[in-house]
Write an enzyme that holds these catalytic residues in place. Structure first.
Site, PDB file in Angstrom:
ATOM      1  CE  LYS A  13       0.801   1.302   4.516  1.00 29.11           C
ATOM      2  NZ  LYS A  13       1.418   2.601   4.787  1.00 29.11           N
ATOM      3  CG  ASP A 138      -0.938   0.534   8.437  1.00 26.20           C
ATOM      4  OD1 ASP A 138      -1.785   1.527   8.885  1.00 26.20           O
ATOM      5  OD2 ASP A 138      -0.130   0.908   8.098  1.00 26.20           O
TER       6      ASP A 138
END
Length: 283
Positions: A13, A138
Site C-alpha cells: 500500500k 493498518d
C-alpha cells in the site's frame, strides 16, 4: 481429509498523504491518511492441516516463529473461531520490512482472509477487520481491500476512489522504526483535520517526511533524486519513496535512470486490492 491449498497475493500500500493531528492519552497518534494499493506484493501459499497445528515454513531473520504477524493472525483466528483445523504457510517475500508499504500488515490480512476461505468460517469483513485491528492499525484496510481515507489511528475507514496512476517506488536500504519517528520531538502533531471528501488536492504532504529525511540520509537522497522527475513522497513512516506517472512507459523510463544506483520497482496504483480481485474469482 482432502488437502485444500490456496495461493494468494499480499499487496503493498501507499499513503498518498499522512497528517498527524495530535497525540492521544494512550500514546497513539490521531491521524488522517489516504491508503491506496499497488498491484505488487508478496505471495502466500496455504495448505490446510487436520491436526490443528499452525506452521509458517518460511523463516524471517530476527523474527521468532510465534512473533510473526502471519502466525499471530492464524492463531488468533483459530482461537476466536474455535476451528479445529491447522495450516501450513509459505511466503514468497519481496516487500521490504520497515519500508512503510505495509508488508507485515498485508501478510496478516491475507492470512485472515485466506484462512476464512479455506477453513470455511463464513466470517464477514467487519469481524475480520476487528480481529485485524488487534494485530496492527493498518491491517483493517487490507482486510477490506478498498482504497480509503483513514482516521483515528488509521482504523476508521471511508472508501474513496483516487486516480490510479503508475508509481515508481524507490526502496532505500534502511529500515525505519515507526516508534522512533512517532517519538521524535521535532515531529509536528498539529495538522488541522480535513473535513472534505474526497481529500482536496494540495493536501498530499506526509508530516513524517521531515523527520525521516533528517534521520536517514538514504531516504533524503531518494527524495531528491525522484523529485527531479515528479513530486516525490514518503509512504507512511517507512523508508520507501514514491512518485506518480501517467503511464507505465514514463515510470519505466525514470526507473531505468534511478535504479542503476537505487533499488526500486514500478507498479500500478489500484483502488481494489489484487487480493480481493483474486478472492472474488474464487467465489
Amino acid at each position: 481429509m482432502t488437502v485444500a491449498k490456496l495461493t494468494l497475493p499480499s499487496p503493498a500500500k501507499l499513503n498518498l498523504m499522512l497528517h498527524i493531528l495530535g497525540r492521544r492519552e494512550d500514546g497513539y497518534h490521531e491521524l488522517q491518511t489516504l491508503f491506496q494499493f499497488l498491484d505488487y506484493g508478496d505471495e502466500l501459499t496455504f495448505a490446510v492441516r487436520d491436526d490443528g497445528v499452525i506452521k509458517l515454513h518460511t523463516e524471517f531473520a530476527g523474527v521468532p516463529h510465534d512473533s510473526n504477524l502471519i502466525v499471530k493472525a492464524a492463531k488468533n483466528l483459530q482461537q476466536q473461531s474455535g476451528c479445529p483445523l491447522g495450516i501450513d504457510i509459505w511466503i514468497d517475500k519481496i516487500l521490504p520490512m520497515g519500508g512503510g508499504i505495509g508488508g507485515g500488515s498485508s501478510n496478516a490480512a491475507t492470512t485472515l482472509l485466506g484462512l476464512n476461505h479455506l477453513w470455511q468460517l463464513g466470517w464477514d469483513q467487519d469481524r475480520l477487520a476487528a480481529l485485524g485491528l488487534t494485530l496492527g492499525a493498518d491491517v483493517p484496510v487490507f482486510v477490506r481491500g478498498h482504497a480509503a481515507f483513514a482516521e483515528g489511528v488509521g482504523e476508521k475507514l471511508t472508501p474513496v476512489d483516487p486516480e490510479e496512476p503508475w508509481y515508481l517506488v524507490l526502496v532505500p536500504q534502511v529500515s525505519v522504526s515507526t516508534a522512533e519517528i512517532f517519538s521524535d520531538p521535532l515531529l509536528t502533531r498539529n495538522s488541522s483535520p480535513i473535513k472534505v471528501r474526497p481529500v482536496p488536492k494540495g493536501n498530499s504532504r506526509n508530516d513524517c517526511l521531515p523527520v525521516v529525511a533528517r534521520r536517514y540520509p538514504e531516504v533524503r537522497n531518494a527524495l531528491n533524486l525522484l523529485g527531479k522527475f515528479t513530486e516525490a513522497k514518503l509512504t507512511g513512516t517507512g523508508s520507501c519513496v514514491f512518485g506518480g506517472f501517467p503511464s507505465k512507459a514514463e515510470a519505466d523510463k525514470v526507473s531505468a535512470l534511478l535504479t542503476e544506483t537505487l533499488t526500486g520497482f514500478v507498479a500500478k496504483g489500484s483502488n481494489v486490492s489484487m487480493l480481493h480481485r483474486k478472492l472474488q474469482n474464487l467465489l
